[in-house]
Design an enzyme around this catalytic site. Sequence first.
Site, PDB file in Angstrom:
ATOM      1  CG  HIS A  51      11.275  41.352  36.154  1.00 38.78           C
ATOM      2  ND1 HIS A  51      11.683  40.845  37.360  1.00 38.78           N
ATOM      3  CD2 HIS A  51      12.379  41.933  35.605  1.00 38.78           C
ATOM      4  CE1 HIS A  51      12.961  41.088  37.536  1.00 38.78           C
ATOM      5  NE2 HIS A  51      13.408  41.765  36.483  1.00 38.78           N
ATOM      6  CD  GLU A  53       7.211  38.048  37.929  1.00 38.84           C
ATOM      7  OE1 GLU A  53       7.779  38.365  36.856  1.00 38.84           O
ATOM      8  OE2 GLU A  53       7.798  37.465  38.854  1.00 38.84           O
ATOM      9  CB  CYS A  81      12.770  39.492  41.787  1.00 42.67           C
ATOM     10  SG  CYS A  81      11.979  40.877  40.922  1.00 42.67           S
ATOM     11  CB  CYS A  84       7.956  40.832  40.577  1.00 41.71           C
ATOM     12  SG  CYS A  84       8.781  41.240  39.019  1.00 41.71           S
TER      13      CYS A  84
END
Length: 147
Positions: A51, A53, A81, A84
Amino acid sequence: MTDEEYIRKAMEMAARAEEAGDVPIGAVLVSGDLVLEAKNEKESRPDATAHAEMLLLQEAAQTLHAWRLSDATVYVTKEPCVMCAGAMVAARVKRLVYGCRDPKGGAAGSVLDLVQHPSLNHRMEVTPGVLETETAEQLQAFFRKRR
């Protein structure tokens, strides 16, 4: 730069993720004079943890030679999410600014509020909904094309 300007930079990274075949999510980390950018790379790696992040936190830790990012602000186009958000708590990120909410998996106020959970050892300042309409439209347009 303002929060809106950094979210626009994150949107540029999201557009680059889309060009590479990934879901358009982008992130920017600011810590002092350091500005880092990352994009979602789950499909291109392939790696479920890639991801924007997560990649951003890894790059920041390597660049700063420190896992504690207590002076950092993370700007991301979509609410983080659980993975993260948990990583940002573990990294002691000072502030989170995000665009659109994620009513199905957001962990910074929508479904859960992991980043400000009173039982955890760190809580961060959160500014939600910066350029919310534009960031939501960027994601919605991507999914409309794919259907």
